[in-house]
Scaffold this motif. Structure first.
Motif, short mmCIF file in Angstrom:
data_model
loop_
_atom_site.label_atom_id
_atom_site.label_comp_id
_atom_site.label_asym_id
_atom_site.label_seq_id
_atom_site.Cartn_x
_atom_site.Cartn_y
_atom_site.Cartn_z
N ILE A 202 7.44 94.02 77.24
CA ILE A 202 6.82 92.69 77.20
C ILE A 202 6.16 92.47 75.84
CG2 ILE A 202 5.17 91.12 78.29
CD1 ILE A 202 5.36 92.88 80.80
N GLU A 203 5.45 93.48 75.38
CA GLU A 203 4.78 93.39 74.08
C GLU A 203 5.80 93.16 72.97
OE1 GLU A 203 1.05 95.69 71.91
OE2 GLU A 203 2.38 96.81 73.24
N THR A 204 6.96 93.80 73.09
CA THR A 204 8.03 93.62 72.11
C THR A 204 8.53 92.18 72.11
OG1 THR A 204 8.71 95.93 72.35
CG2 THR A 204 10.33 94.40 71.41
N TRP A 205 8.70 91.60 73.31
CA TRP A 205 9.13 90.20 73.38
C TRP A 205 8.11 89.28 72.73
CZ3 TRP A 205 7.07 85.72 75.39
CH2 TRP A 205 7.91 84.61 75.39
N LEU A 206 6.83 89.48 73.02
CA LEU A 206 5.78 88.65 72.44
C LEU A 206 5.79 88.74 70.92
CD1 LEU A 206 2.89 89.49 74.94
CD2 LEU A 206 3.94 87.25 74.65
N LYS A 207 6.12 89.90 70.40
CA LYS A 207 6.08 90.12 68.96
C LYS A 207 7.30 89.53 68.24
CE LYS A 207 5.39 93.86 65.58
NZ LYS A 207 5.23 95.33 65.42
N PHE A 208 8.48 89.61 68.87
CA PHE A 208 9.71 89.27 68.15
C PHE A 208 10.47 88.06 68.70
CE2 PHE A 208 9.27 93.94 67.44
CZ PHE A 208 9.09 93.89 66.06
N ASN A 209 9.93 87.38 69.69
CA ASN A 209 10.67 86.29 70.31
C ASN A 209 11.03 85.18 69.32
OD1 ASN A 209 11.69 84.59 72.53
ND2 ASN A 209 9.87 83.38 72.15
N GLU A 210 10.08 84.79 68.47
CA GLU A 210 10.33 83.71 67.52
C GLU A 210 11.45 84.07 66.54
OE1 GLU A 210 9.05 80.51 67.34
OE2 GLU A 210 8.41 81.09 69.35
N ILE A 211 11.47 85.32 66.11
CA ILE A 211 12.54 85.77 65.21
C ILE A 211 13.88 85.72 65.93
CG2 ILE A 211 13.44 87.76 63.93
CD1 ILE A 211 10.54 88.61 63.45
N LEU A 212 13.90 86.19 67.17
CA LEU A 212 15.13 86.20 67.96
C LEU A 212 15.70 84.80 68.14
CD1 LEU A 212 17.06 87.99 69.67
CD2 LEU A 212 15.58 87.50 71.63
N LEU A 213 14.82 83.85 68.46
CA LEU A 213 15.27 82.49 68.73
C LEU A 213 15.71 81.75 67.48
CD1 LEU A 213 12.70 81.20 71.38
CD2 LEU A 213 15.03 81.98 71.78
N HIS A 214 14.92 81.86 66.42
CA HIS A 214 15.13 80.99 65.27
C HIS A 214 15.85 81.68 64.10
CE1 HIS A 214 12.77 78.04 67.38
NE2 HIS A 214 11.77 78.90 67.51
N GLU A 215 15.40 82.85 63.71
CA GLU A 215 16.03 83.51 62.58
C GLU A 215 17.39 84.10 62.96
OE1 GLU A 215 13.54 86.18 60.39
OE2 GLU A 215 11.75 84.90 60.64
N TRP A 216 17.51 84.56 64.21
CA TRP A 216 18.79 85.10 64.68
C TRP A 216 19.62 84.06 65.42
CZ3 TRP A 216 18.73 90.88 66.44
CH2 TRP A 216 18.15 91.65 65.43
N ASP A 217 19.11 82.83 65.47
CA ASP A 217 19.84 81.69 66.04
C ASP A 217 20.32 81.94 67.48
OD1 ASP A 217 20.80 79.11 65.93
OD2 ASP A 217 22.76 79.69 65.16
#
Length: 433
Positions: A202-217
């Protein structure tokens, strides 16, 4: 605020000149933000274009200069009269004009039809302030123009722009949730390794979700948000875990007060939760539904109208949770109490087991006070082996023993006080020592 006032006044005068056919030469003010102003610091930090500055200034100005909009209109209509293009409304308490969406549309687009349509589309599809929920247009009755609703600046930002501090929403009938915080650290949370590893996800999702959605499209491929279920006996660390996730990812955690959400009146439960989800949508909060069985429990066979609407409530909540862009945690004592329609949509289902002997020993050591001795007759290893209790039980027992120690003016915590505390905890749960 002088810069904002000058910009709003200039824009109003330009549009009024067009209505009255005036050829007045006006010099557009050069907007130079005052770095000592909280609102103008926000404008600089977010690099707001002029249309957004106008929207923000218009929504904010009644909070500091209630006469401003009224005085602008009266300069052009000294004998009174209506100016429908300008919009605006009078409220029960405020004596000046409050801006509506129509007011913003007039200032920015005037009476030009194409510009007005462009503004409507911009507001709903491109505006940073509108998309982030910083400003909104109040809903109006069916049949009335959508932009005739009040232009509202979010309460938190009103406070931020005046005082420099974000105002945290308080528990109320219109906001059925309460901020929860903790002074503890991850080291104070004693859980088995499997549970801790799942929490790390869960902590990993909170940390990297924005990168996953936007930078990794990946925005078009995965649903927004993260849905988690915590289940296990009371006192096993579910609430503390939610609080720690917020603390270490710098997010506010709001525990939903289900007693204020659930209503016997048809449609009220949906209304209560809808307002909560709407407010939380752009705030990056963690929503924690404690004892979630009360709202998210299994749907029943339809026997009467009440069952029908109860099931509709569950279906509605399922939809809202599934579309919520943030972290939602549902906590329950038993996994089987939650409707399977929800569990299928959880990214993670985490069991909080009653602590083992070794975990209970660590909990005893973590929670006993450091400023007083423990009597020689206290064997923490034996207490941990003999009494099958949770972390919350242990904290209650230690608190009881400490108070008794102070009352008896003892210099150490003795075994008898701890055993009395254990007996009280067992009695609360209907168990015998």
């Amino acid at each position: 605020m002088k810069n904002l006032k000058a910009l709003l006044k200039y824009q109003f005068e330009i549009q009024m000149d067009k209505i009255f056919g005036s050829e007045t030469t006006r010099i557009e003010p050069v907007y130079a933000a005052d770095k000592n102003s909280f609102v103008e610091n926000f404008i600089i930090e977010n690099k707001l274009p002029q249309v957004e500055i106008l929207l923000l200034g218009l929504a904010f100005i009644p909070h500091l200069h209630p006469e401003f909009l009224s005085s602008m209109v009266s300069d052009y209509l000294p004998n009174g009269g209506e100016l429908p293009e300008f919009g605006g409304i009078k409220s029960k308490n405020h004596r000046g004009i409050l801006p509506t969406g129509e007011t913003a549309q007039f200032l920015i687009a005037g009476n030009d039809l194409e510009n007005r349509i462009s503004f409507y589309n911009y507001l709903h599809n491109q505006s940073f302030l509108y998309q982030k929920g910083i400003i909104k247009i109040e809903s109006v009755p069916n049949g009335e123009p959508k932009l005739s609703g009040l232009l509202i600046l979010d309460d938190e930002y009103v406070e931020k722009f005046i005082t420099g501090k974000i105002l945290k929403p308080q528990l109320s009938s219109i906001f059925p949730a309460q901020l929860i915080e903790t002074q503890l650290d991850w080291d104070d949370l004693v859980l088995n390794s499997n549970t801790l590893n799942q929490i790390k996800e869960i902590e990993t999702w909170l940390k990297f979700n924005e990168i996953l959605l936007h930078e990794w499209d990946m925005k078009a491929k995965i649903k927004p948000g993260f849905r988690v279920m915590f289940y296990g006996a009371p006192g096993t660390g579910k609430t503390l875990t939610a609080s720690l996730l917020g603390k270490y990812t710098k997010r506010d955690v709001y525990r939903i007060d289900l007693s204020m959400v659930i209503s016997k009146y048809i449609g009220e439960t949906e209304k209560n939760l809808s307002s909560l989800f709407d407010k939380a949508a752009d705030k990056d909060w963690i929503l924690f539904f404690d004892e979630a069985d009360a709202v998210f429990g299994k749907r029943t066979n339809v026997r009467d109208a009440h069952d029908k609407y109860a099931n509709q409530e569950v279906s509605y909540l399922l939809q809202r949770i599934e579309n919520h862009p943030g972290l939602v945690i549902l906590a329950s004592n038993f996994k089987t109490n939650i409707d399977t329609a929800f569990t299928r949509r959880f990214q993670s289902i985490i069991e909080f087991e009653v602590p083992s002997h070794h975990e209970r020993l660590q909990l005893w050591k973590n929670n006993l006070p450091k400023g007083i001795k423990i009597a020689e007759d206290v064997n923490l290893n034996e207490l941990s082996k003999k009494y099958d209790i949770t972390g919350a039980n242990i904290v209650n027992i230690i608190q009881y023993a400490c108070l008794r120690t102070l009352e008896d003016e003892k210099t150490s915590i003795n075994l008898n006080h701890l055993l009395q505390g254990i007996k009280k905890e067992y009695a609360k749960e209907g168990k015998m020592m």
